[in-house]
Structures are given as structure tokens and as C-alpha cells.
Design a protein around this motif. Structure first.
Motif, PDB file in Angstrom:
ATOM      1  N   ILE A 161       1.814   3.616   2.391  1.00  0.00           N
ATOM      2  CA  ILE A 161       2.825   4.101   3.392  1.00  0.00           C
ATOM      3  C   ILE A 161       3.881   2.793   3.327  1.00  0.00           C
ATOM      4  CG2 ILE A 161       3.634   4.648   5.867  1.00  0.00           C
ATOM      5  CD1 ILE A 161       0.690   5.764   6.201  1.00  0.00           C
ATOM      6  N   LEU A 212       3.751  -8.935   3.370  1.00  0.00           N
ATOM      7  CA  LEU A 212       2.489  -9.818   3.334  1.00  0.00           C
ATOM      8  C   LEU A 212       1.465  -8.957   3.146  1.00  0.00           C
ATOM      9  CD1 LEU A 212       0.669 -12.435   3.889  1.00  0.00           C
ATOM     10  CD2 LEU A 212       0.623 -11.808   6.137  1.00  0.00           C
ATOM     11  N   GLN A 239       0.395   7.107  -3.204  1.00  0.00           N
ATOM     12  CA  GLN A 239      -0.992   7.168  -2.406  1.00  0.00           C
ATOM     13  C   GLN A 239      -2.111   7.109  -3.372  1.00  0.00           C
ATOM     14  OE1 GLN A 239      -1.760  10.586  -0.035  1.00  0.00           O
ATOM     15  NE2 GLN A 239      -2.949   9.392   1.496  1.00  0.00           N
ATOM     16  N   GLY A 245       0.747  -1.378  -0.019  1.00  0.00           N
ATOM     17  CA  GLY A 245       0.095   0.230   0.059  1.00  0.00           C
ATOM     18  C   GLY A 245       0.884   1.093  -0.226  1.00  0.00           C
ATOM     19  N   LYS A 287      -9.593   1.168  14.121  1.00  0.00           N
ATOM     20  CA  LYS A 287      -8.301   1.156  14.164  1.00  0.00           C
ATOM     21  C   LYS A 287      -7.877   1.420  15.729  1.00  0.00           C
ATOM     22  CE  LYS A 287      -5.294   1.769  11.910  1.00  0.00           C
ATOM     23  NZ  LYS A 287      -4.258   0.684  11.175  1.00  0.00           N
ATOM     24  N   ASP A 342      -3.791 -12.672   3.468  1.00  0.00           N
ATOM     25  CA  ASP A 342      -4.473 -11.911   4.178  1.00  0.00           C
ATOM     26  C   ASP A 342      -4.146 -12.240   5.714  1.00  0.00           C
ATOM     27  OD1 ASP A 342      -6.769 -11.031   5.731  1.00  0.00           O
ATOM     28  OD2 ASP A 342      -8.175 -12.066   4.329  1.00  0.00           O
ATOM     29  N   PHE A 361       1.270  -2.420   8.831  1.00  0.00           N
ATOM     30  CA  PHE A 361       0.188  -1.442   8.117  1.00  0.00           C
ATOM     31  C   PHE A 361      -1.058  -1.900   7.479  1.00  0.00           C
ATOM     32  CE2 PHE A 361       4.920  -0.096   7.242  1.00  0.00           C
ATOM     33  CZ  PHE A 361       4.911   1.007   7.632  1.00  0.00           C
ATOM     34  N   ALA A 392      -4.511  -2.701   6.568  1.00  0.00           N
ATOM     35  CA  ALA A 392      -5.494  -2.346   7.079  1.00  0.00           C
ATOM     36  C   ALA A 392      -6.446  -1.740   5.980  1.00  0.00           C
ATOM     37  CB  ALA A 392      -5.297  -1.044   7.894  1.00  0.00           C
TER      38      ALA A 392
HETATM   39  N1  LIG Z   1      -2.484   7.140   5.140  1.00  0.00           N
HETATM   40  C1  LIG Z   1      -2.448   7.987   5.963  1.00  0.00           C
HETATM   41  O1  LIG Z   1      -2.324   9.342   5.986  1.00  0.00           O
HETATM   42  C2  LIG Z   1      -2.298   7.295   7.624  1.00  0.00           C
HETATM   43  C3  LIG Z   1      -2.033   7.916   8.540  1.00  0.00           C
HETATM   44  C4  LIG Z   1      -1.961   7.445   9.830  1.00  0.00           C
HETATM   45  C5  LIG Z   1      -1.933   6.074  10.012  1.00  0.00           C
HETATM   46  N2  LIG Z   1      -2.251   5.319   8.764  1.00  0.00           N
HETATM   47  C6  LIG Z   1      -2.242   3.822   8.837  1.00  0.00           C
HETATM   48  O2  LIG Z   1      -0.897   3.468   8.050  1.00  0.00           O
HETATM   49  C7  LIG Z   1      -1.400   2.262   7.800  1.00  0.00           C
HETATM   50  C8  LIG Z   1      -1.296   2.371   5.862  1.00  0.00           C
HETATM   51  O3  LIG Z   1      -1.923   3.204   5.427  1.00  0.00           O
HETATM   52  P1  LIG Z   1      -1.889   3.421   4.032  1.00  0.00           P
HETATM   53  O4  LIG Z   1      -2.481   4.586   3.701  1.00  0.00           O
HETATM   54  O5  LIG Z   1      -0.797   2.955   3.437  1.00  0.00           O
HETATM   55  O6  LIG Z   1      -3.072   2.531   3.400  1.00  0.00           O
HETATM   56  P2  LIG Z   1      -3.431   1.700   1.966  1.00  0.00           P
HETATM   57  O7  LIG Z   1      -4.969   1.754   1.917  1.00  0.00           O
HETATM   58  O8  LIG Z   1      -2.782   2.415   0.880  1.00  0.00           O
HETATM   59  O9  LIG Z   1      -2.916   0.157   2.191  1.00  0.00           O
HETATM   60  C9  LIG Z   1      -3.232  -0.618   2.765  1.00  0.00           C
HETATM   61  C10 LIG Z   1      -2.525  -1.766   2.207  1.00  0.00           C
HETATM   62  O10 LIG Z   1      -2.999  -2.825   3.403  1.00  0.00           O
HETATM   63  C11 LIG Z   1      -3.227  -4.163   2.333  1.00  0.00           C
HETATM   64  N3  LIG Z   1      -4.408  -4.926   3.269  1.00  0.00           N
HETATM   65  C12 LIG Z   1      -5.636  -4.730   3.179  1.00  0.00           C
HETATM   66  N4  LIG Z   1      -6.418  -5.496   3.899  1.00  0.00           N
HETATM   67  C13 LIG Z   1      -5.452  -6.517   4.066  1.00  0.00           C
HETATM   68  C14 LIG Z   1      -5.549  -7.857   4.724  1.00  0.00           C
HETATM   69  N5  LIG Z   1      -6.453  -8.287   5.137  1.00  0.00           N
HETATM   70  N6  LIG Z   1      -4.315  -8.484   4.758  1.00  0.00           N
HETATM   71  C15 LIG Z   1      -3.252  -8.108   4.248  1.00  0.00           C
HETATM   72  N7  LIG Z   1      -3.212  -6.875   3.403  1.00  0.00           N
HETATM   73  C16 LIG Z   1      -4.083  -6.482   3.468  1.00  0.00           C
HETATM   74  C17 LIG Z   1      -3.683  -3.452   0.989  1.00  0.00           C
HETATM   75  O11 LIG Z   1      -3.529  -4.641  -0.044  1.00  0.00           O
HETATM   76  C18 LIG Z   1      -2.533  -2.422   0.998  1.00  0.00           C
HETATM   77  O12 LIG Z   1      -1.526  -2.806   0.206  1.00  0.00           O
HETATM   78  C19 LIG Z   1      -2.741   1.710   7.912  1.00  0.00           C
HETATM   79  O13 LIG Z   1      -2.967   0.947   8.859  1.00  0.00           O
HETATM   80  C20 LIG Z   1      -3.399   3.295   8.394  1.00  0.00           C
HETATM   81  O14 LIG Z   1      -4.391   2.903   9.101  1.00  0.00           O
HETATM   82  C21 LIG Z   1      -2.360   5.914   7.395  1.00  0.00           C
END
Ligand SMILES: NC(=O)c1ccc[n+]([C@@H]2O[C@H](COP(=O)([O-])OP(=O)(O)OC[C@H]3O[C@@H](n4cnc5c(N)ncnc54)[C@H](O)[C@@H]3O)[C@@H](O)[C@H]2O)c1
Length: 342
Positions: free
Chosen positions: A12, A32, A183, A10, A152, A59, A79, A81
Motif C-alpha cells: 500500500i 522510511l 502486493q 511495501g 495492530k 527501522d 504503514f 508493519a
Molecule cells: N494489505 C491490506 O489489505 C491492508 C488492509 C488494511 C490495513 N493494512 C495496513 O496497511 C499497512 C501496509 O500494509 P501492506 O499490505 O502494504 O504491507 P506490506 O507487508 O506489503 O508492507 C509493509 C512494509 O513495511 C516495512 N516494514 C516492516 N517492518 C518495518 C519496520 N520495523 N520499520 C520500517 N519498515 C518496516 C516493510 O519493509 C514493507 O515495506 C500495514 O500497517 C497494514 O496493517 C493493510
């Protein structure tokens, strides 16, 4: 360190894996990732075949996949989610499943080996809820107000309960809104950048006055490395930048950086329950781990716009797929009812 990075394909996660592969050459990384709509294995294709890098599609709710991926790992950075607030309002079920139950499955596997060093649960400043004044400290009560932030909060509370109950070395970080390369274009900044490039309307929620503390993704990654290397188990660390901007200010910066027409901006009906402001106190991370952010918003947004300009194949392939139907469902009626503001 031998790290399992869940959700590494994803936004981050991709930036974090790249950060580790480039700056911690001695570390091994297993990714993973379920590859939901938000994950793309190609983001990390340059590392395929590199020593110390492994990709597993799976998953975090599947104990078998988790067992295979965690084998030999000394640390986990979770990460993985479901992350988009608007989607959580539309259908919370996958959020509860992945963001709470998925954390439980990971923790159960993690605690089988006493020698494991750290389980880093990536949480969000959204768990504090809307903060009208001041800044949220790590000891403040949680008041999540969307199905996303509530899930969360559930995930991080569960993780911390494994520290208290079983002595699992859990650490939690709560980061503010990130922006940067890779993103998915459903989120405000990449949506507006890519719409601006395509001369599409920019659907701005409500009065545009919602405030966020914008954190460049590389600064988030450096904070996570500091926590992995020097953070204390059982502790929570806020991560932010102090660069508070309204959505209108972010939109103006994007219009300037892309050279788009300001008439593209449309005020549309607000998100349900839209939190007005998030702001975190980051003094604990600064004081205890000596971390500080390095990228100001002007520099970060310019780098981000340049990345989207140079990587149009990446986002165009996303926007031409199932994203179209999502966008139509989320915005077409809102845009029809919108007023032109400039
Ligand atoms: N983007 C932000 O601004 C932000 C800020 C604070 C915290 N976060 C947290 O950081 C983390 C990453 O955020 P992001 O923006 O990169 O999210 P994103 O939606 O871009 O990426 C999420 C990744 O998780 C994978 N995923 C989803 N469900 C899954 C599962 N059941 N099993 C395995 N993989 C799974 C997806 O395929 C994807 O690659 C998250 O936990 C989010 O809550 C994000």
C-alpha cells in the motif's frame, strides 16, 4: 505538506507514494522503510533523484533512524508493519515489536514538535474481529483474534492514547482488505494470480466461504489523502468498499481473468482461528469527508491481473527467492492432504 511515509516500499505504501507524487506535486515525501522481505526500494525507483523525494532505509523501532527521517516533516503516515496473518501465527514476536513498539517510537519523536499537523496510523478492519452480521462502526468494541490483528489493535490504541494524554494530532484509519499492483505474493489475490499464471495449484482455505470487503488500493489511497487533508484529529475512520465476496468468488474471478484451469483449485486445511467475515460501515468517511470508492471489483481485479501479467519479472524474482521455502512450509503438507474440488 512534508510527509514521512513509513513502510513506503511495501504494497500500500508504494501505491500511496506514487499517488502523492503524481497528484500532490507540491508535497514532499520521505520514505522510511526497513526493507523486510515485504519491502522493495525498486518499487519507487522512478522517483529517486526527484525534488521532494527522499528514501531512508531504517527501522521504525530505531529512535535514531526515526529522528533523521522525521526531521522537517509536518505529517506522518505509518504503514510500516508486519502484515501477514499466517506469519503472525507462526511467530508473533516481530509483529508485537514493529506494530506496537514501532508505533511508540514514532509517536515519541512526533510529539517533540508542536507544529506537526497529523500522525495517521494505518490500522485494519481486522481489529473488530469476525463479524457474522451487520457492519462494524468506528465505536464498536475491538475483538482482534490473531496475533497480527491484536498487534495492530495495540498500535492504534497506543496512538490514540497519545491524542488523549499529550494532545498529539493522531488519526486512525481502519481499512478492509486491499488488492492491486505491487502486493507481495503471499496474500490471497497475488498468490492465486501468480500461481494461476504458472499453472500451480490454488490452495483455498477451508470451505472458501470466508468473506472480505475488497478495496482497490487506489481507492484506499484517495481515502487517506481525504483524511490527511480534512480528517479530524482524535477520530477513527473506517475505509472499505462494500464489495463483499467469498474467497471462492474471488478465486473464480481470478480463474476467469487469467484463463487458468479451474482444476488447479484445492481446498486445504483452514488457517487457525480464521475470521469468517469482516465488513465495515464507511458512512462516517463518506458523510464527513465526501469520499467514495471508484473502482468496482470487476474493473479492479482485471487491472490487477493485467499488472501481474505485465510485471512478471517483479513477482518471479520474489517467488524464486526465500519465498520458496516459506511456500513449502506453509502449503506443501496442506496441499498433499487436499482434495481436488473440480
Ligand atoms: N494489505 C491490506 O489489505 C491492508 C488492509 C488494511 C490495513 N493494512 C495496513 O496497511 C499497512 C501496509 O500494509 P501492506 O499490505 O502494504 O504491507 P506490506 O507487508 O506489503 O508492507 C509493509 C512494509 O513495511 C516495512 N516494514 C516492516 N517492518 C518495518 C519496520 N520495523 N520499520 C520500517 N519498515 C518496516 C516493510 O519493509 C514493507 O515495506 C500495514 O500497517 C497494514 O496493517 C493493510
Amino acid at each position: 505538506m512534508n510527509l514521512l511515509v513509513t513502510g513506503g516500499a511495501g504494497f500500500i505504501g508504494t501505491n500511496f507514494v506514487r499517488y502523492i507524487m503524481n497528484r500532490r506535486p507540491g508535497w514532499a515525501v520521505t520514505v522510511l522503510d526497513k526493507l523486510t522481505y515485504a519491502g522493495r526500494r525498486e518499487n519507487l525507483s522512478e522517483f529517486e533523484g526527484s525534488p521532494g523525494y527522499r528514501f531512508i532505509q531504517g527501522d521504525i523501532c530505531d529512535p535514531e533512524a526515526v529522528r533523521e527521517a522525521m526531521d522537517g516533516c509536518s505529517g506522518v503516515v505509518n504503514f510500516a508493519a508486519e502484515t501477514h496473518v499466517d506469519r503472525s501465527i507462526d511467530d508473533p514476536s516481530s509483529f508485537v515489536k514493529t506494530d506496537v513498539e514501532g508505533v511508540r517510537v514514532l509517536l515519541e519523536e512526533f510529539r517533540k514538535e508542536d507544529s506537526r499537523k497529523m500522525f495517521l496510523q494505518i490500522s485494519t478492519d481486522e481489529v473488530y474481529g469476525s463479524v457474522e452480521n451487520g457492519r462494524s462502526g468506528e465505536g464498536d468494541p475491538l475483538c482482534p483474534r490473531s496475533p497480527y490483528s491484536a498487534s495492530k489493535a495495540g498500535g492504534e490504541l497506543l496512538a490514540m492514547s497519545y491524542f488523549t494524554t499529550f494532545g498529539v494530532p493522531v488519526t486512525v484509519t481502519r481499512a478492509s482488505n486491499n488488492y492491486g499492483p505491487y502486493q507481495y505474493p503471499e496474500k490471497l489475490i497475488p498468490l492465486f494470480i501468480t500461481n494461476a499464471f504458472e499453472a500451480e495449484k490454488l490452495p483455498l482455505y477451508g470451505d472458501g466461504g470466508n468473506m472480505r470487503d475488497w478495496l482497490f488500493v487506489d481507492d484506499h489511497c484517495s481515502a487517506l489523502v481525504a483524511v490527511l487533508e480534512r480528517g479530524r484529529p482524535g477520530h477513527i475512520y473506517n475505509v472499505g468498499d462494500g464489495q463483499e465476496l467469498t474467497n471462492t468468488e474471488v478465486t473464480t474471478a481470478i480463474i476467469e481473468a487469467t484463463g487458468a484451469d479451474g482444476n488447479l483449485v484445492r481446498h486445504v486445511e483452514d488457517r487457525l482461528g480464521h475470521d469468517r467475515r469482516y465488513a465495515v460501515d464507511i458512512s462516517k468517511l463518506q458523510r464527513e469527508l465526501g469520499w467514495k470508492p471508484e473502482t468496482d471489483f470487476a474493473t479492479g481485479i482485471s487491472a490487477t491481473v493485467n499488472w501481474y501479467r505485465e510485471n512478471s519479472r517483479w513477482w518471479k524474482s520474489i517467488k524464486s527467492g526465500e519465498f520458496r521455502e516459506y511456500y513449502r512450509k506453509m502449503y506443501s503438507e496442506k496441499l498433499e492432504n487436499s482434495e481436488r474440488i473440480r
